[in-house]
Motif scaffolding. Structure first.
Motif, PDB file in Angstrom:
ATOM      1  N   VAL A 107      -6.102   1.773  -3.039  1.00  0.00           N
ATOM      2  CA  VAL A 107      -5.967   0.720  -1.900  1.00  0.00           C
ATOM      3  C   VAL A 107      -7.030  -0.101  -2.104  1.00  0.00           C
ATOM      4  O   VAL A 107      -7.197  -1.457  -2.022  1.00  0.00           O
ATOM      5  CB  VAL A 107      -5.790   1.479  -0.590  1.00  0.00           C
ATOM      6  CG1 VAL A 107      -6.186   0.329   0.420  1.00  0.00           C
ATOM      7  CG2 VAL A 107      -4.461   2.125  -0.388  1.00  0.00           C
TER       8      VAL A 107
ATOM      9  N   PRO B 190      -6.055  -5.753   0.182  1.00  0.00           N
ATOM     10  CA  PRO B 190      -4.744  -5.774   0.661  1.00  0.00           C
ATOM     11  C   PRO B 190      -4.562  -6.761   2.193  1.00  0.00           C
ATOM     12  O   PRO B 190      -5.546  -6.893   2.777  1.00  0.00           O
ATOM     13  CB  PRO B 190      -4.739  -4.213   1.236  1.00  0.00           C
ATOM     14  CG  PRO B 190      -5.477  -3.697   0.312  1.00  0.00           C
ATOM     15  CD  PRO B 190      -6.817  -4.445   0.014  1.00  0.00           C
TER      16      PRO B 190
ATOM     17  N   LEU C  45      -0.327  -4.859  -1.708  1.00  0.00           N
ATOM     18  CA  LEU C  45      -1.424  -4.384  -2.399  1.00  0.00           C
ATOM     19  C   LEU C  45      -1.589  -5.014  -3.700  1.00  0.00           C
ATOM     20  O   LEU C  45      -2.915  -5.168  -4.322  1.00  0.00           O
ATOM     21  CB  LEU C  45      -1.463  -2.845  -2.658  1.00  0.00           C
ATOM     22  CG  LEU C  45      -2.194  -1.858  -3.791  1.00  0.00           C
ATOM     23  CD1 LEU C  45      -3.767  -1.943  -2.969  1.00  0.00           C
ATOM     24  CD2 LEU C  45      -2.017  -0.643  -3.556  1.00  0.00           C
TER      25      LEU C  45
ATOM     26  N   LYS D 169       0.765  -3.418   4.208  1.00  0.00           N
ATOM     27  CA  LYS D 169      -0.175  -4.525   3.467  1.00  0.00           C
ATOM     28  C   LYS D 169       0.511  -4.648   1.794  1.00  0.00           C
ATOM     29  O   LYS D 169       0.704  -3.628   1.286  1.00  0.00           O
ATOM     30  CB  LYS D 169      -1.646  -4.017   3.530  1.00  0.00           C
ATOM     31  CG  LYS D 169      -2.256  -3.965   4.917  1.00  0.00           C
ATOM     32  CD  LYS D 169      -3.772  -3.807   5.013  1.00  0.00           C
ATOM     33  CE  LYS D 169      -4.165  -2.341   4.808  1.00  0.00           C
ATOM     34  NZ  LYS D 169      -3.509  -1.687   5.798  1.00  0.00           N
TER      35      LYS D 169
ATOM     36  N   GLU E 283       0.772  -1.171   0.078  1.00  0.00           N
ATOM     37  CA  GLU E 283      -0.073   0.005   0.025  1.00  0.00           C
ATOM     38  C   GLU E 283       0.840   1.327   0.109  1.00  0.00           C
ATOM     39  O   GLU E 283       2.107   1.165   0.532  1.00  0.00           O
ATOM     40  CB  GLU E 283      -0.960   0.012   1.522  1.00  0.00           C
ATOM     41  CG  GLU E 283      -0.160  -0.022   2.506  1.00  0.00           C
ATOM     42  CD  GLU E 283      -1.039  -0.368   3.825  1.00  0.00           C
ATOM     43  OE1 GLU E 283      -2.100   0.308   3.885  1.00  0.00           O
ATOM     44  OE2 GLU E 283      -0.420  -1.035   4.536  1.00  0.00           O
TER      45      GLU E 283
END
Lengths: 417, 90, 982
Positions: C541, C577, A336, A334, A268
């Motif tokens: 995202v 994610p 992505l 995270k 991210e």
């Protein structure tokens, strides 16, 4: 070039609500003959087309792509540009590429976002330190910079690198910095080259898959058969990365290439965290942070041949675990996106830019991390096509080397091992 | 991760195996009879189809068997390729 | 608080008896257990919750789940994570959250200045400028502006992630109506089923839509079906678990949050399923119009969810804007919850009578054949301007909530990842699953069946089909009775925003507008992948969960194409994610790269040895520094002990293979370059292995134990590779050879004593082996007892001194070592590490993998031509060696170097160049040590035509310095080998 890009043209166009921008490249009708046909509108194919026109005045060139322009590996790499190689054959070649990249944004009048932010190789084993020291000393004689820095300096320059302490499984014992290393916006490289080539009159044909190479009565290349018809040309260059053999075998040419899937992934987007390229060869992972804020992470290739642009989750999990070992605070960061690209390895894992046994047929293949070599690969391929002689920088990278089993072994091994 | 059919153990996760690479033909029995060109070709060039490919695999973390299978390099679809006890390619 | 009063009817999923305090952007609020941060904020009347990525425009909450495009939050207060969709943050006591990418707050954001310049910042503006003088000058500012939240900085050691494998017949992804029926049908048929769902409670849209099932509230039916699933005994259910990757051969990654036991933070399930039912539901897409990003603009499905699931009113008065039937039902639900529905705007001129009738009875004013042109208001929605598509008449309606629905997109991400084809269905104005490429079955709204009744039926059928494909007979499973309203839609992509100078957003998160797409098409980036990359649409995202299909529809309209011809961009993992911790699992360093220890490792470490990687994950002592010693001092001391007295080292990691069978010699003759048929019993021979391209693979000594029994040794690092090669050869290329190879590396511990006093010492240790040089010569072996242990003793030497390699079964390794150390005290026995070993072998000119054997050298290069047999018709590498030799080109050959300054140590790897100039090298220094035997530095090198240059001087280039060195033979100590043979 028709419409120059600058802050002024941007402001002028803003007044017109950006309704007066021209097409970045044309879509000319497909003709049935060209002087030169380049198969593959990726980084190397487009760069070759650009340099053919720019350096050699050869503009009757068609670049064919089976899909959208710039949609191959140039759309799916980790954007690292560097010249820290080991062999006398490789270092000058890649150093030239870095040099060409430096001036390319202004030369093409397209911002490639070339950012020479440097790369740090994090060293965790003594054999690696020996290899990289050898590399450093070899690079020095060719004028490329690589120097050792202390562990403390590594930690200062890469604040999130908190793992690899003295008691770790793989303690960080040293590091090397390669200040010439850079990153660039990969799509921009394709688009900028396409726009410049187009402005010289090069014809870019998307969605034009090549079915086969055509040979004339004397065995020389005579053109290509595409899904949109036959195109005649006495010079054909193949620059299609992982699909090289599928094209060349249509003319009966077997090449020492195997195709593999190489995957990468991004996190991210987060605020600036790391401003160098970090490479950790001992655990097989490297990363950098894009201008958008995403961490771009690369790992190893799949363990078996593949034309599938896939995600080998075992490979990718290893890369993630390796990253977390050195960057433990990224556990809650995270994943992505992830993607794969199909690339071809030569038997000795070094590139091939070469004429072939078929007169008029040239190949540019075996790129493994080919993004870094786009300008020099294009420059030398264009030289080869235009003059029929190899540019001095690519003489060692000819197919001839395999006839004598004299390899350029960058990694010290052949790909068969 | 692929599912690899071991002729001895049955379907197992790919992580138990080592992929021994493309297999085109057996190593020439009398290399001295080959031309240089043919030998270089044997050593450096191996099949690289965008499609079915015959490979050798080793059940390294299992029974230790080396065996053949056919894997499609575009889809990873796998076809077992073994015959009786000697596991020779069919 | 703006909660719906349900009277005595209980809330299913929020607990009004458990209030939770939390902070948002520094202010404290209260919500209930079961709330998300989004529902709690809406309940507290907070509608301005964030700022946008590029223009810093005010943003609110638009969705209710993973699709949320507008508000991302940074978590602190016991958490350290960023970029979480506000809708996916479960409320917990003490939660502290703040909006990302705005400062100091969304209400007053300094970055909002970007709105003033926004006209200078169309899609891809950065490609057209910032070239002079160079990008590097502008880059830092751009980087600071980009990025969303701040990366976590703490090291969450307390958070344990783990991974586990799971095998099942049928994996059902999604526990909405379709998934539940699929799991029940498959489970009752006898299949082992894993049902996973990313919500904390099963039911999917049933919680949001307020439908009745079998005439009862859905929550009652869900209790029954949970019990029914339990009763099958074959269905396992994971909730709060997201399937995010669907790989080949039905291998699916599922990450479960907060699993049992409590100390596990997240668990990633690697599921291998024979069949997968994809019941992942559908995601509503918003309408595209000017200022469609204002706080207060929300998906109709989200508004419905807030009302029905969380009992929260996201506004007081609303307008609903749609092109399909489903939003009408949402409007009726909002009306029932006490929200004033001020208007229902539908692009369609013709509306089904049943809907019109219900609207009319609720007193809702309907505007058919009309669109919302623009949302009015700045930080909060104030009103909407609507226009008739027929006569263009405009009306303004005041409201604080605008619910939009542009139709539903089946959640086809996982289906597409599984290589299933997608096709555009014009009746649904959506991409739906086409032909499957694996054992996958899409069902329910993921398959384009948007009615509740058809979801249930498709789910059951998919469950039966999956079970049947796994060999189970489908068991009868009844469907509950539900209403199944039709779903009708007219495609509308917001084309009426074309040419507008006001911003109409396609990708809310990445601030991509309709005019950005227009610009992309104008400049030739009209292909879907080009448009995505040029405008960044879909690359946020949220991965374009709400925006992508609108972008495709708009591109189609701009290109004059059909959305199906434009096609989708590639769907790749992850679906949402996923934290890297969950990807990697619990793999601290030693699990990432496990150690291999010898039985003596602990002893070495207790003696302060500095441990080195020795290859193949083995660790070996590098050196044993004494108090106050530098590394150089320690290494010199250890090496001198071997040359002058007695040293001992742990050679256990050396690769060892037991080779047995009548064709053992055949095998050795084939893999080594030299001849093996004349080796005598109990004798050993050095051999070199090549690859078939004629490069050195490995080297080592092999001993003959009996006519059909040999022990092969390899280098530590290459042992695994050699074994693989030998097994592959014997099993596939030479299956008729009667010989078997057994790896025995770990079976034997090895202590090697070396030095001029080694024999004298060994006599004191206690062995029944005759150690006399004539009876036990160099390169031979004996079997007997040493220190009361059964042992094999080998006379080989890698140090150049008299050596005895003592191998005992691994269990006795430490006992042997300690006995030798104890007995050795009288001889001042010195344990030595690999650094001293290196020094000693360089003095002798012995080869080392990674140094001289760097993958490019052949045996002739290394002066080992004598080991290449001319008698054999074939061995691995023979033909290649001949071809390479035949070309007669110059080769780099092994030589010794003596630097002009005897104290000079040049770094290993230093290039040798013509006269020290900076040009292509003619060789390199492979090793350089301070010799204890010679009292000066000695080096080995690979040098072009080196053997012909012995006696000449060469120049080593070490950065600025040029070091002159004399070329010598590559042996600096005991060239005749008298000492090692002694």
């Amino acid at each position: 070039m028709r419409q120059r890009y600058s802050i002024f043209s941007l402001a002028r166009n803003a007044l017109g609500f950006h309704r007066n921008w021209q097409r970045v490249w044309r879509s000319p009708p497909l003709r049935d003959a060209y002087d030169v046909v380049i198969v593959g509108a990726g980084g190397h194919g487009l760069a070759a087309a650009y340099y053919l026109a720019h350096n050699h005045g050869v503009t009757d060139v068609a670049v064919l792509d089976r899909g959208w322009l710039g949609g191959g590996n140039i759309a799916r790499n980790t954007v690292t540009i560097r010249s820290n190689y080991l062999r006398d054959e490789s270092i000058p070649f890649f150093a030239k590429s870095v040099e060409l990249y430096k001036g390319l944004s202004r030369e093409l009048n397209y911002n490639l976002m070339f950012s020479q932010r440097g790369m740090i190789d994090v060293v965790q084993t003594y054999p690696r330190l020996r290899d990289l020291t050898r590399r450093m000393l070899a690079m020095d004689i060719h004028g490329s910079t690589y120097r050792r820095i202390s562990v403390a300096e590594v930690r200062r320059r890469i604040p999130p690198l908190t793992g690899g302490g003295p008691d770790a499984r793989m303690p960080i014992i040293a590091a090397m910095v390669h200040p010439d290393a850079a990153v660039a916006r990969h799509d921009a490289v394709a688009w900028g080259l396409a726009r410049a080539a187009d402005s010289y009159g090069v014809a870019l044909h998307q969605n034009t898959p090549v079915r086969s190479l055509l040979r004339g009565p004397h065995g020389g290349i005579s053109g290509v058969e595409t899904e949109r018809g036959t195109i005649r040309a006495n010079k054909v260059a193949v620059a299609v990365s992982g699909h090289t053999t599928t094209i060349t075998e249509t003319a009966g040419l077997r090449l020492p290439l195997k195709s593999y899937n190489l995957s990468a992934f991004v996190s991210e987007p987060v605020k600036p965290l790391i401003n160098v390229v970090v490479n950790c060869p001992d655990i097989g992972v490297y990363l950098s942070q894009s201008d958008k804020g995403e961490l771009v992470v690369g790992g190893e290739t799949d363990p078996q041949q593949s034309f599938r642009r896939g995600i080998k989750e075992a490979v990718f999990e290893d890369a993630a675990a390796a990253m977390l070992d050195l960057f433990p605070s990224f556990k809650r960061l995270k994943l992505l996106r992830q993607w794969g690209g199909c690339l071809d390895f030569a038997h000795d894992a070094s590139p091939i830019v070469s004429a072939t046994d078929i007169p008029g047929l040239f190949v540019s293949a075996g790129w493994w991390g080919g993004f870094k070599a786009v300008p020099v690969g294009g420059l030398t391929l264009a030289h080869l096509i235009a003059t029929g002689r190899p540019h001095p920088l690519i003489e060692p990278f000819s197919l001839k080397r395999f006839e004598r089993l004299e390899f350029i072994l960058e990694s010290g091994t052949t790909s068969t091992r | 991760m692929l599912t690899i059919p071991c002729p001895w153990c049955g379907d197992r996760h790919e992580s138990e195996f080592f992929c021994g690479g493309a297999y085109e033909k057996a190593r020439p029995a009398r290399p001295e009879t080959l031309s240089d060109e043919a030998w270089v070709d044997y050593v450096t060039v191996s099949p690289n189809p965008a499609g079915p490919l015959v490979e050798r695999w080793w059940h390294q973390r299992g029974c230790g068997l080396w065996f053949f299978l056919e894997r499609d390099t575009l889809t990873h679809d796998i076809r077992p390729l073994f015959d009786g006890e000697d596991h020779e390619p069919r | 608080m703006s909660r719906v009063d349900r009277g005595s009817a209980p809330d299913a999923l929020i607990d009004r008896d458990s209030p939770l305090r939390f902070t948002f952007n520094g202010r404290t609020y209260t919500g209930y257990r079961g709330d998300t941060l989004a529902s709690a904020l809406l309940a507290n009347g907070i509608s301005l919750t964030g700022r946008s990525f590029k223009y810093h425009r005010p943003r609110g909450i638009q969705g209710a789940g993973y699709e949320e495009p507008a508000t991302l939050v940074q978590l602190s207060g016991g958490e350290d994570a960023t970029n979480w969709p506000v809708t996916r943050v479960p409320l917990s006591a003490g939660l502290a959250a703040s909006s990302v990418n705005c400062w100091p707050s969304p209400d007053f954001d300094v970055g909002a200045i970007a709105q003033v310049f926004s006209r200078l910042l169309p899609a891809g503006f950065y490609y057209k400028t910032f070239m002079w003088p160079n990008w590097h000058l502008f880059e830092p500012a751009i980087r600071r502006a980009a990025g969303l939240g701040r990366a976590p900085t703490s090291e969450p050691d307390h958070l344990r992630y783990e991974t586990r494998f799971h095998h099942c017949d049928v994996l059902v992804i999604g526990a909405g109506p379709a998934g539940l029926m699929a799991a029940l049908a498959a489970g009752r048929s006898g299949a082992r089923v894993l049902l996973v769902d990313d919500d904390t409670a099963i039911g999917g849209r049933l919680h949001a839509d307020g439908d009745l099932v079998d005439g009862r509230p859905a929550s009652d039916w869900l209790k029954d079906i949970a019990a029914a699933l339990e009763a099958t005994g074959t269905v396992r259910c994971l909730s709060d678990a997201t399937a995010w990757a669907h790989h080949e051969h039905n291998f699916v990654m599922v990450t479960e949050r907060g699993p049992c036991p409590a100390h596990v933070f997240q668990r990633t399930w690697r599921v291998r399923a024979r069949q997968v039912v994809i019941a992942t539901g559908a995601i509503e897409r918003p309408m595209v119009f000017a200022n469609n990003d204002r706080p207060g603009v929300m998906l109709a499905s989200a508004a419905c969810c807030y009302v029905n699931r969380y009992a929260v009113r996201p506004g007081k008065s609303t307008v609903v804007f749609t092109n399909n039937d489903s939003a009408w039902h949402a409007a009726f639900d909002l009306h029932a919850a006490g929200i004033a529905v001020r208007g229902l705007v539908d692009v369609r001129p013709q509306i089904p009578a049943s809907l019109l009738k219900r609207a009319s009875s609720a007193g809702i004013v309907v505007h058919t054949g009309a669109v919302v042109q623009e949302a009015l208001g700045g930080r909060h929605l104030r009103a909407v301007r609507i226009a008739s598509r027929g006569d263009g008449r405009k009306t303004t309606i005041d409201c604080d909530l605008l619910c939009t629905s542009g139709g539903w997109n089946p959640t086809v991400h996982l289906y597409s990842q599984s290589r299933g084809r997608l096709r555009y269905d014009p009746n649904l104005a959506a991409f739906v699953p086409g032909e499957a490429r694996q054992g996958t079955i899409p069902a329910g709204s993921a398959n384009g069946a948007f009615g509740l009744g058809s979801c249930l039926a498709e789910g059951r059928d998919a469950g039966h089909a999956a079970a049947e494909r796994c060999g189970f007979a489908p068991a009868a499973t009844d469907l509950p009775v539900v209403s199944d309203p039709a779903y009708r839609i007219e495609a509308y992509w917001g084309v009426e925003s074309f040419g507008s100078v006001k911003k109409a957003f396609v990708d809310i998160q990445n601030d991509v507008t309709v005019s950005d797409l227009e610009l992309a098409v104008r400049e030739g980036f009209g292909a879907v992948e080009h448009a995505k990359r040029y405008t960044t649409a879909g690359m946020g995202v949220d991965q374009g969960k709400t925006g992508n299909v609108n972008a495709i529809g708009l591109l189609a309209a701009l290109n004059g194409d059909d959305p199906g011809a434009v096609g989708t961009t590639t769907f790749r993992p992850p679906y949402v994610p996923v934290e890297f911790g969950a990807v990697a699992g619990h793999r601290p360093g030693s699990l990432l790269l496990p150690y291999r220890h010898t039985p003596m490792t602990r002893w070495h470490k207790e003696r302060g040895a500095v441990m080195y990687e020795a290859g193949a994950r083995w660790r070996r002592p590098g050196f044993y520094p004494r108090a106050g010693e530098t590394m150089e001092q320690a290494v010199t001391r250890e090496a001198a002990a071997v040359r002058n007295g007695l040293g001992i080292y742990d050679g256990s990691p050396l690769g060892k293979f037991d080779i047995r069978g009548p064709d053992a010699v055949k095998l050795l003759d084939f893999v080594y370059t030299n001849d093996w048929d004349d080796l005598g019993p109990d004798r050993g021979r050095y051999g070199i292995m090549l690859s078939d391209d004629g490069l050195i693979l490995d080297d080592g000594v092999t001993f003959k134990l009996a006519d059909d029994h040999y022990l092969m040794t390899t280098s530590t690092a290459n042992a695994d590779m050699v074994y693989r090669m030998l097994e592959g050869l014997l099993q596939t290329d030479r299956p008729d050879w009667r010989v078997a190879v057994t790896p025995v590396t770990e079976h034997w511990a090895n202590a090697t004593v070396c030095g001029p006093t080694a024999r004298e010492f060994m006599r004191t240790v206690g062995t029944d082996i005759d150690l006399d040089g004539d009876d036990f010569p160099f390169m031979s072996m004996r079997v007997g007892r040493v220190a009361n242990l059964p042992a094999r003793m080998f006379r080989v030497s890698y140090t150049g001194e008299l050596s005895f390699e003592i191998n005992v079964p691994a269990g006795g390794g430490l006992q042997l070592w300690e006995s030798l150390i104890e007995a050795g005290q009288a001889f001042s026995i010195t344990p030595i590490g690999s650094e001293a070993n290196h020094l000693l072998r360089v003095e002798k000119g012995f080869l080392s993998p990674g140094h001289e054997v760097d993958g490019t050298a052949d045996p002739y290069d290394l002066g080992l031509g004598w080991i290449v047999s001319g008698n054999k018709p074939d061995f691995i590498g023979k033909r290649a060696l001949e071809i390479r030799r035949a070309s007669g080109g110059p080769r780099r050959e092994l030589v010794g170097l003596l630097t002009a300054d005897p104290h000079e140590i040049v770094p290993e790897g230093s290039p040798i160049t013509p006269d020290g100039r900076k040009e292509a090298s003619e060789g390199f220094v492979s090793a350089c040590v301070m010799s204890v035997a010679r009292g000066r530095s000695v080096a080995l090198a690979l040098l072009r035509d080196g053997r012909a240059r012995i006696g000449q001087t060469v120049s080593i280039r070490v950065k600025k310095d040029v070091v002159r060195a004399a070329v010598t033979k590559p042996v600096f100590y005991d060239p005749a080998g008298e000492r090692l043979r002694s």
